[in-house]
Design an enzyme around this catalytic site. Structure first.
Site, short mmCIF file in Angstrom:
data_model
loop_
_atom_site.label_atom_id
_atom_site.label_comp_id
_atom_site.label_asym_id
_atom_site.label_seq_id
_atom_site.Cartn_x
_atom_site.Cartn_y
_atom_site.Cartn_z
N ARG A 45 11.75 14.85 34.37
CA ARG A 45 11.58 13.39 34.28
C ARG A 45 12.49 12.65 35.26
O ARG A 45 12.98 11.57 34.95
CB ARG A 45 11.90 12.87 32.88
CG ARG A 45 10.89 13.22 31.82
CD ARG A 45 9.75 12.21 31.81
NE ARG A 45 8.70 12.66 30.91
CZ ARG A 45 8.55 12.25 29.66
NH1 ARG A 45 9.38 11.36 29.17
NH2 ARG A 45 7.60 12.72 28.93
N ARG A 98 12.23 5.80 33.61
CA ARG A 98 12.74 4.48 33.24
C ARG A 98 14.25 4.28 33.40
O ARG A 98 14.72 3.16 33.34
CB ARG A 98 12.35 4.17 31.79
CG ARG A 98 10.90 3.82 31.64
CD ARG A 98 10.47 3.88 30.20
NE ARG A 98 10.60 5.24 29.71
CZ ARG A 98 10.27 5.64 28.48
NH1 ARG A 98 9.83 4.77 27.60
NH2 ARG A 98 10.43 6.90 28.13
N ARG A 117 6.58 0.05 38.01
CA ARG A 117 5.69 0.08 36.85
C ARG A 117 5.20 -1.32 36.50
O ARG A 117 4.03 -1.52 36.15
CB ARG A 117 6.38 0.72 35.65
CG ARG A 117 5.37 1.03 34.55
CD ARG A 117 6.01 1.66 33.36
NE ARG A 117 6.90 0.73 32.70
CZ ARG A 117 7.29 0.84 31.44
NH1 ARG A 117 6.89 1.86 30.72
NH2 ARG A 117 8.10 -0.04 30.91
N ASP A 155 1.27 12.91 34.14
CA ASP A 155 1.57 13.20 32.74
C ASP A 155 0.77 14.41 32.30
O ASP A 155 -0.28 14.68 32.87
CB ASP A 155 1.24 12.00 31.84
CG ASP A 155 1.98 12.11 30.52
OD1 ASP A 155 3.18 11.78 30.48
OD2 ASP A 155 1.39 12.59 29.54
N TYR A 203 -1.34 16.94 20.73
CA TYR A 203 -1.67 15.52 20.92
C TYR A 203 -3.14 15.25 20.65
O TYR A 203 -3.51 14.21 20.11
CB TYR A 203 -1.31 15.07 22.35
CG TYR A 203 0.19 14.98 22.56
CD1 TYR A 203 0.90 13.85 22.16
CD2 TYR A 203 0.90 16.03 23.14
CE1 TYR A 203 2.27 13.76 22.33
CE2 TYR A 203 2.28 15.96 23.32
CZ TYR A 203 2.95 14.81 22.92
OH TYR A 203 4.30 14.74 23.09
O1 CP3 Z 1 9.38 14.94 35.53
C1 CP3 Z 1 8.88 14.00 36.16
O2 CP3 Z 1 9.55 13.12 36.76
C2 CP3 Z 1 7.37 13.97 36.31
C3 CP3 Z 1 6.70 13.12 35.43
C4 CP3 Z 1 6.37 13.53 34.00
C5 CP3 Z 1 6.07 12.55 33.02
N1 CP3 Z 1 5.65 13.17 31.89
C6 CP3 Z 1 6.16 11.10 33.24
C7 CP3 Z 1 6.28 10.21 32.07
C8 CP3 Z 1 6.20 14.78 33.39
C9 CP3 Z 1 6.45 16.17 33.95
C10 CP3 Z 1 5.73 14.54 32.07
C11 CP3 Z 1 5.37 15.60 31.12
C12 CP3 Z 1 5.12 15.26 29.71
N2 CP3 Z 1 4.44 14.18 29.23
C13 CP3 Z 1 5.46 16.09 28.62
C14 CP3 Z 1 6.11 17.44 28.73
C15 CP3 Z 1 7.56 17.32 29.01
C16 CP3 Z 1 8.38 16.83 27.89
O3 CP3 Z 1 8.98 15.74 28.08
O4 CP3 Z 1 8.46 17.48 26.86
C17 CP3 Z 1 5.03 15.45 27.46
C18 CP3 Z 1 5.21 15.95 26.04
C19 CP3 Z 1 4.37 14.25 27.84
C20 CP3 Z 1 3.68 13.27 26.97
C21 CP3 Z 1 4.35 11.97 27.04
N3 CP3 Z 1 4.24 11.09 28.11
C22 CP3 Z 1 5.20 11.38 26.08
C23 CP3 Z 1 5.60 12.02 24.77
C24 CP3 Z 1 5.60 10.15 26.60
C25 CP3 Z 1 6.42 9.10 25.93
C26 CP3 Z 1 7.83 9.55 25.88
C27 CP3 Z 1 8.75 8.53 26.47
O5 CP3 Z 1 9.70 8.96 27.12
O6 CP3 Z 1 8.49 7.33 26.26
C28 CP3 Z 1 5.03 10.00 27.89
C29 CP3 Z 1 5.22 8.88 28.82
C30 CP3 Z 1 5.88 9.20 30.12
N4 CP3 Z 1 5.53 10.26 30.92
C31 CP3 Z 1 6.88 8.44 30.77
C32 CP3 Z 1 7.12 9.06 32.00
C33 CP3 Z 1 8.04 8.60 33.10
C34 CP3 Z 1 7.48 7.14 30.25
C35 CP3 Z 1 6.40 6.13 30.31
C36 CP3 Z 1 6.87 4.75 30.70
O7 CP3 Z 1 7.18 4.50 31.89
O8 CP3 Z 1 6.84 3.91 29.81
#
Ligand code: CP3
Length: 355
Positions: A27, A31, A40, A77, A154
């Protein structure tokens, strides 16, 4: 084929000698960076960021401008696949991901189909090629996907942060239905990762965020088995260059031996395992990625450096370690802490690579 200026990550994933321990952060675009929040806002939403290759490229590059990271990771994602299957992914403000049409009825499950990445996930492939162009061979680009089981969590629960009641009920009561979903997901992930590799991803990672919620037996049957199926089906080479693969099961510390036998090149570790012990258990077979507790980044530079030292010392001499966090970086992390971490890994690790 132009050569990468910095291929340290790829060598470490293949357990080949490097000058220092490479580092990237799960990640790393997100944010905790003000510039991410600005982009964003311009895009309108997180999904709009993911679905527009210009924005996805912009945010992928943001952490690289701040920190001397050894890899870029595609900004996207894991839930793009179930979205492409028609489940209707959305994010409501301040909450995690949700699906408009979670899988509940047998007919819904039986009518699932494997999306064609060239059509339904074209925007991801466009982002991969655009990011590769923008990176200009500075560092490698990692592509990724969710594991079939984590995606199914999910798809069946309809959202994150649950007690897994729906999916585990299905697992015990209708294992045939869950196996059907997992089979479709495994085919979808294989096609998706292969399309990412063809578009320019130079390593791939499978995120199995929820595999650790399973029992010992269920993990093998419902998660690992399908990841092995994917690893057997993805391209190992592109243009004569090896494409290393990483498997990360959060909470998978008890199963490292079987994960290392899945056919991957590297195993991701969360922060609950000692990386030295993990190396003694599986380090002769695979590289290891991890495993700093992301909460360390809330402390001082001295403490961050000391915790980095502990992990590097526990891993010990020689190649095969990619430094990372044990899970994604928190949105509350001060960016300076990430810089301290990356610089500490680069400087402290050199003494472990002199032999
Ligand atoms: O690593 C990176 O920089 C690449 C981007 C990336 C994102 N999601 C961006 C993201 C990667 C590799 C993921 C994978 C992902 N997405 C996983 C597996 C990794 C892990 O964290 O366990 C999972 C379970 C998801 C599903 C997902 N997407 C969730 C549960 C959430 C909300 C969690 C949160 O932090 O709010 C997201 C949203 C998400 N994916 C964000 C980002 C940067 C935040 C969204 C925002 O900007 O509001």
């Amino acid at each position: 084929m132009t050569k990468l200026k910095n291929d340290t990550l790829l060598r470490a994933l293949l357990r080949q000698p490097t000058e220092y321990t490479p580092v990237w952060l799960m990640r790393q675009a997100g944010r905790y960076l003000a510039e991410y929040n600005q982009t964003r806002a311009r895009a309108g939403s997180f999904l709009a960021l993911c679905k527009n290759p210009d924005f996805a490229t912009e945010v992928t590059m943001q952490p690289l401008a701040r920190f001397p990271l050894d890899a870029a990771i595609l900004f996207s994602d894991i839930l793009t696949i179930p979205d492409a299957m028609g489940l209707g992914l959305y994010f409501s403000e301040g909450e995690g991901p949700k699906f408009e049409r979670p899988l509940r009825e047998e007919w819904e499950i039986r009518s699932l189909t494997v999306p064609d990445p060239a059509i339904h996930l074209r925007y991801v492939m466009d982002a991969v090629s655009q990011i590769r162009k923008t990176l200009d061979n500075r560092i490698p680009l990692i592509g990724f996907s969710g594991s079939p089981f984590t995606l199914a969590c999910y798809m069946v629960e309809g959202c994150g942060g649950t007690d897994f009641r729906q999916i585990k009920t299905m697992l015990y009561q209708r294992p045939d239905l869950l196996h059907h979903i997992l089979n479709i997901n495994a085919q979808a992930v294989t096609a998706y990762l292969n399309a990412q590799i063809e578009s320019g991803a130079q390593a791939v990672m499978i995120f199995d965020t929820w595999g650790g919620a399973l029992s010992h037996a269920a993990y093998q049957e419902f998660s690992l088995r399908y990841m092995s199926q994917i690893l057997a089906g993805i391209k190992r080479e592109q243009g004569g260059v090896r494409i290393p693969s990483i498997v990360f099961t959060k909470g998978g510390g008890l199963w490292l031996e079987s994960i290392a036998d899945s056919g991957c090149d590297a195993v991701g570790l969360d922060w609950t395992v000692d990386i030295g012990e993990a190396r003694r258990r599986i380090g002769h077979k695979v590289a290891l990625q991890g495993n700093l507790d992301p909460a360390v980044l809330f402390s001082t530079p001295e403490i961050i450096t000391a915790e980095v030292e502990k992990i590097l010392a526990a891993y010990g001499d020689g190649p095969g370690h990619v430094f990372n966090l044990g899970h994604g970086i928190s949105q509350f992390t001060p960016p300076e802490s990430a810089l301290t971490l990356v610089e500490a890994v680069h400087s402290v690790s050199q003494k472990y690579h002199r032999h």
